[in-house]
Design an enzyme around this catalytic site. Structure first.
Site, mmCIF file in Angstrom:
data_model
loop_
_atom_site.group_PDB
_atom_site.id
_atom_site.type_symbol
_atom_site.label_atom_id
_atom_site.label_comp_id
_atom_site.label_asym_id
_atom_site.label_seq_id
_atom_site.Cartn_x
_atom_site.Cartn_y
_atom_site.Cartn_z
ATOM 1 N N ARG A 72 -2.681 5.746 -0.538
ATOM 2 C CA ARG A 72 -3.016 6.717 0.501
ATOM 3 C C ARG A 72 -2.253 8.004 0.208
ATOM 4 N NH1 ARG A 72 -5.869 2.777 0.900
ATOM 5 N NH2 ARG A 72 -6.233 1.577 2.784
ATOM 6 N N MET A 107 0.854 -1.177 0.000
ATOM 7 C CA MET A 107 0.000 0.000 0.000
ATOM 8 C C MET A 107 0.898 1.238 0.000
ATOM 9 S SD MET A 107 -2.644 1.350 2.962
ATOM 10 C CE MET A 107 -2.080 0.157 4.078
ATOM 11 N N PRO A 108 0.936 1.980 -1.099
ATOM 12 C CA PRO A 108 1.716 3.210 -1.139
ATOM 13 C C PRO A 108 1.100 4.288 -0.246
ATOM 14 C CG PRO A 108 1.151 2.466 -3.362
ATOM 15 C CD PRO A 108 0.356 1.658 -2.400
ATOM 16 N N ILE A 109 1.949 4.965 0.488
ATOM 17 C CA ILE A 109 1.532 6.123 1.279
ATOM 18 C C ILE A 109 2.369 7.299 0.779
ATOM 19 C CG2 ILE A 109 1.361 7.160 3.559
ATOM 20 C CD1 ILE A 109 1.280 4.262 4.679
#
Length: 59
Positions: free
Chosen positions: A40, A1-3
């Protein structure tokens, strides 16, 4: 999940910020081969007087 964290100087409209979030999300999803729902984006607005270039505030 990229933030992804983005800092911008205060003063943009909610619409501009939302458009930027959408563009960043689309770009990250395509580049990183993930679903947009996995991206995100955290936007922090900074007061102009708290942002300087070459020792001079940008406000």
């Amino acid at each position: 999940m990229p933030i992804i964290q983005v800092q911008i100087i205060k003063g943009r409209s909610d619409e501009q910020i939302q458009n930027m979030i959408a563009s960043v999300t689309e770009s990250a999803a395509g580049t990183l081969n993930v679903k947009p729902e996995q991206v995100r984006v955290l936007v922090t607005e900074v007061e102009g007087k708290h942002w300087a270039v070459g020792g001079k505030a940008k406000e």
